[in-house]
Design an enzyme around this catalytic site. Structure first.
Site, PDB file in Angstrom:
ATOM      1  N   ARG A  58     -11.677 -40.750   9.902  1.00  0.00           N
ATOM      2  CA  ARG A  58     -11.061 -40.319   8.640  1.00  0.00           C
ATOM      3  C   ARG A  58     -10.915 -41.473   7.656  1.00  0.00           C
ATOM      4  O   ARG A  58     -10.736 -41.244   6.462  1.00  0.00           O
ATOM      5  CB  ARG A  58      -9.735 -39.607   8.913  1.00  0.00           C
ATOM      6  CG  ARG A  58      -9.948 -38.225   9.560  1.00  0.00           C
ATOM      7  CD  ARG A  58      -8.658 -37.513   9.867  1.00  0.00           C
ATOM      8  NE  ARG A  58      -7.776 -38.249  10.731  1.00  0.00           N
ATOM      9  CZ  ARG A  58      -7.800 -38.211  12.066  1.00  0.00           C
ATOM     10  NH1 ARG A  58      -8.661 -37.437  12.683  1.00  0.00           N
ATOM     11  NH2 ARG A  58      -6.967 -38.925  12.776  1.00  0.00           N
ATOM     12  N   GLU A  95      -2.681 -48.741  24.979  1.00  0.00           N
ATOM     13  CA  GLU A  95      -1.543 -48.551  25.871  1.00  0.00           C
ATOM     14  C   GLU A  95      -2.014 -48.329  27.305  1.00  0.00           C
ATOM     15  O   GLU A  95      -1.449 -48.875  28.243  1.00  0.00           O
ATOM     16  CB  GLU A  95      -0.706 -47.358  25.389  1.00  0.00           C
ATOM     17  CG  GLU A  95       0.603 -47.215  26.117  1.00  0.00           C
ATOM     18  CD  GLU A  95       1.468 -46.127  25.508  1.00  0.00           C
ATOM     19  OE1 GLU A  95       2.401 -45.697  26.208  1.00  0.00           O
ATOM     20  OE2 GLU A  95       1.222 -45.709  24.365  1.00  0.00           O
TER      21      GLU A  95
END
Length: 171
Positions: A58, A95
């Site tokens: 995007r 993460e």
């Protein structure tokens, strides 16, 4: 114009517990999208960039029309294996695991001033990785800009250039 009125919040996407801020509805509203491009131009033009960089995917929608409006070039930072020709890559930790981004090796010349754009700043990991990749290629990264910032995730703290956003969400 309140741009938040044109951004759709989608609960439990892409997985339960995540509230996704969707710019599709912003893109569908011509006046809101034109206002978004105008405001982003106002934010980044003072840096006098030579080139804009969009982060997959995007970020392409954000950077390309802005580059057109500013009369400068645009190139992409993509996930590994998506760009033709010789590429430069940068791997970074997530993460849980890692990811690798790439840019075409000839996209930027040493010393060129660039600004990195994406639709949304969340944890800042991909934005920081893009900046590090661009620096490795010799670019001078002047700033970063996004339409949306999730301030509660503190992604801005991972980015060591000025960050400009148009809309923020605190939760």
């Amino acid at each position: 114009m309140d741009l938040k009125e044109h951004i759709r919040a989608v609960p439990d996407f892409p997985k339960p517990g995540i509230l996704f801020y969707d710019i599709s509805t912003l893109l569908m509203h011509a006046e809101a999208w034109q206002e978004t491009v105008r405001r982003l131009t106002d934010e980044v033009a003072p840096y006098k960039p030579d080139m804009l960089v969009g982060i997959e995917s995007r970020g392409f929608l954000t950077a390309a029309p802005l580059a057109l409006e500013m009369g400068i070039g645009f190139f992409m930072v993509r996930k590994k294996g998506k760009l033709p020709g010789e590429t430069l890559e940068y791997s970074y930790g997530l993460e849980y695991g890692s990811d690798t981004i790439e840019m075409q090796a000839d996209a930027v010349t040493p010393g060129q001033r660039v600004i990195v754009l994406d639709d949304l700043l969340a944890t800042g990991g991909t934005m920081d990785a893009s900046i590090q990749l661009l620096r490795r290629a010799g670019a001078e990264v002047a700033a970063a800009a996004c339409i949306i910032e999730l301030t509660f995730l503190e992604g801005r703290s991972k980015v060591d250039v000025p960050v400009h956003t148009l809309v923020s969400y605190d939760s």
